[in-house]
Design an enzyme around this catalytic site. Structure first.
Site, PDB file in Angstrom:
ATOM      1  N   CYS B  85      -7.499 -56.348   2.855  1.00  0.00           N
ATOM      2  CA  CYS B  85      -7.334 -55.472   4.018  1.00  0.00           C
ATOM      3  C   CYS B  85      -7.133 -56.294   5.297  1.00  0.00           C
ATOM      4  O   CYS B  85      -6.114 -56.943   5.439  1.00  0.00           O
ATOM      5  CB  CYS B  85      -8.497 -54.488   4.115  1.00  0.00           C
ATOM      6  SG  CYS B  85      -8.141 -53.096   5.193  1.00  0.00           S
ATOM      7  N   HIS B 202      -8.969 -52.076  -1.383  1.00  0.00           N
ATOM      8  CA  HIS B 202     -10.286 -52.723  -1.390  1.00  0.00           C
ATOM      9  C   HIS B 202     -10.879 -52.809  -2.805  1.00  0.00           C
ATOM     10  O   HIS B 202     -11.587 -51.889  -3.216  1.00  0.00           O
ATOM     11  CB  HIS B 202     -11.256 -51.913  -0.533  1.00  0.00           C
ATOM     12  CG  HIS B 202     -11.068 -52.080   0.935  1.00  0.00           C
ATOM     13  ND1 HIS B 202     -11.639 -53.101   1.656  1.00  0.00           N
ATOM     14  CD2 HIS B 202     -10.378 -51.343   1.825  1.00  0.00           C
ATOM     15  CE1 HIS B 202     -11.312 -52.989   2.937  1.00  0.00           C
ATOM     16  NE2 HIS B 202     -10.544 -51.924   3.067  1.00  0.00           N
ATOM     17  N   GLU B 204     -13.356 -54.585  -3.650  1.00  0.00           N
ATOM     18  CA  GLU B 204     -14.817 -54.710  -3.548  1.00  0.00           C
ATOM     19  C   GLU B 204     -15.480 -53.344  -3.354  1.00  0.00           C
ATOM     20  O   GLU B 204     -16.690 -53.220  -3.523  1.00  0.00           O
ATOM     21  CB  GLU B 204     -15.191 -55.687  -2.418  1.00  0.00           C
ATOM     22  CG  GLU B 204     -15.238 -55.126  -1.011  1.00  0.00           C
ATOM     23  CD  GLU B 204     -13.875 -54.870  -0.389  1.00  0.00           C
ATOM     24  OE1 GLU B 204     -12.861 -54.846  -1.110  1.00  0.00           O
ATOM     25  OE2 GLU B 204     -13.830 -54.651   0.835  1.00  0.00           O
TER      26      GLU B 204
END
Lengths: 83, 225
Positions: B85, B202, B204
Site C-alpha cells: 500500500c 494488504h 497482512e
C-alpha cells in the site's frame, strides 16, 4: 551571487487521468460556470541564490528531477525570476 | 533472522505487519527509519499508512529517506523486500519498482475486498498459489491507480513481473473489477529482481481467519523461505 526565485510547475503528462481536476471541473459546472476542460498543476516558488540565471535553472531542474516531479506521470517547467 | 518492518512517521500498518508475519511463523520487528536498517535483516517490509502525511505525493518523501539507500543495498544482496500500500507507493517513488501509484480513477478513498488473479506463481510472493488462481485481499487506498507507459507495461508482461491483476470472482479482468483504474489492472509487481515486490492490496490484513480471510498468508510466506 544573485537572488532568484525559481518557479517550478509540475503537471500531469497529457493523457494521464486527473480525477481531482475532473472533480473540480464538475463542481464548477454545478456552480453554473461554463467550461470545457480543467487542468490542475502544482507550482513551487523556490527562493535561492545562484551565480547566474542558468545555474539557478539547473539547480531547480535538478530539484524537479529528484523530488518535485515523478517522471512516470509528470512533466515540469522551470522559470527563473529575479528576486 | 528477523524481518525489518520500517516505520516512517505516518506509517500505520507496521504493527499489523509484525503480527501477521508472526502468524505465519516469521520473526519480525519494527524499525524506526531514522535508526537505520539493522545488520543482515532476513527481509524488509515497507508498510502501509500515510508516511509524511502523503505530502507532495504519496510515498514521495519516504521514497527518498536515507534508510531507502540501505534497503536498496540489501535488495541488491538478495534480501526480499515487500512494499504494501503506502509501502508500494514508496517502492515506486524510490525506483525499487517501475511505474507510479496515483489518485484512484474514482477520486475516492476505497476500502473494500477485491479479487486478484495470480499472474505468475513462480515468484517467492506467489509460490503458495497456482497460476490464474483467484484470491481475495482487502484494499484501502486513495492513490492506488497504477500508471506506467505502454512500452514499460509490455516489458513487465514479457518479463512476467506482474504478480496480481484485479479481476472478478471468476478471474476475468474487466474494467468493472478494476477498483482504481490501474493501467493493465496491475495490483502488484516485481522490480528487476523478483525478490523485490510491491502491492496495493494488504496481505497482512488477510492472515487471520477471524478477520475474514487468510489468502495474505501465501504472500507473506515468502519471508519464511
Amino acid at each position: 551571487m544573485t537572488a532568484y526565485t525559481a518557479v517550478v510547475t509540475v503537471r500531469l503528462k497529457r493523457g494521464v487521468l486527473d480525477p481531482e481536476a475532473e472533480t473540480t471541473r464538475q463542481a464548477l459546472s454545478r456552480l453554473g460556470f461554463e467550461l470545457e476542460e480543467l487542468r490542475a498543476a502544482d507550482r513551487f516558488e523556490i527562493d535561492l541564490d545562484a551565480e547566474s540565471e542558468a545555474a539557478a535553472a539547473e539547480r531547480a531542474e535538478s530539484m524537479a528531477e529528484r523530488l518535485l516531479a515523478n517522471p512516470t506521470i509528470h512533466d515540469y517547467a522551470v522559470e527563473i525570476e529575479n528576486r | 533472522m528477523t524481518v525489518a518492518v520500517i516505520q516512517f512517521g505516518g506509517s500505520n500498518c507496521d504493527r499489523d505487519a509484525v503480527r501477521a508475519l508472526d502468524a505465519v511463523g516469521v520473526d519480525a520487528e519494527r524499525v524506526w527509519h531514522e535508526n537505520g536498517l539493522p545488520d543482515d535483516p532476513s527481509g524488509i517490509v515497507l508498510p502501509g499508512g500515510f508516511s509524511y502525511g502523503d505530502y507532495l505525493r504519496a510515498g514521495a518523501m519516504a521514497g527518498r529517506a536515507p534508510i531507502v539507500e540501505a534497503v536498496r543495498d540489501a535488495a541488491r544482496k538478495g534480501v526480499p523486500v515487500l512494499g504494501i500500500c503506502n509501502g508500494a507507493q514508496v517502492g515506486c517513488e524510490a525506483g525499487l519498482t517501475p511505474g507510479a501509484f496515483t489518485t484512484n480513477a474514482s477520486a475516492r478513498f476505497q476500502c473494500e475486498h477485491v479479487h486478484l488473479r495470480v499472474e505468475n506463481a513462480e515468484t517467492p510472493w506467489t509460490r503458495a498459489f497456482e497460476a490464474r488462481e483467484v484470491i481475495s485481499l482487502p484494499i484501502a487506498h486513495g492513490e492506488g491507480r497504477f500508471e506506467i507507459g505502454e512500452e514499460e507495461l509490455a516489458t513487465l508482461d514479457d518479463e512476467d513481473r506482474i504478480l496480481f491483476r484485479y479481476c472478478d470472482e471468476d478471474g476475468n479482468v474487466t474494467p468493472a473489477a478494476n477498483p482504481n483504474g490501474s493501467t493493465g489492472a496491475v495490483a502488484g509487481l516485481c522490480g528487476e529482481d523478483e525478490h523485490v515486490a510491491v502491492l496495493m492490496p494488504h496481505p497482512e490484513r488477510a492472515t487471520l481467519p477471524e478477520l475474514g480471510g487468510t489468502d495474505g498468508q501465501g504472500v507473506l510466506r515468502a519471508f519464511a523461505e
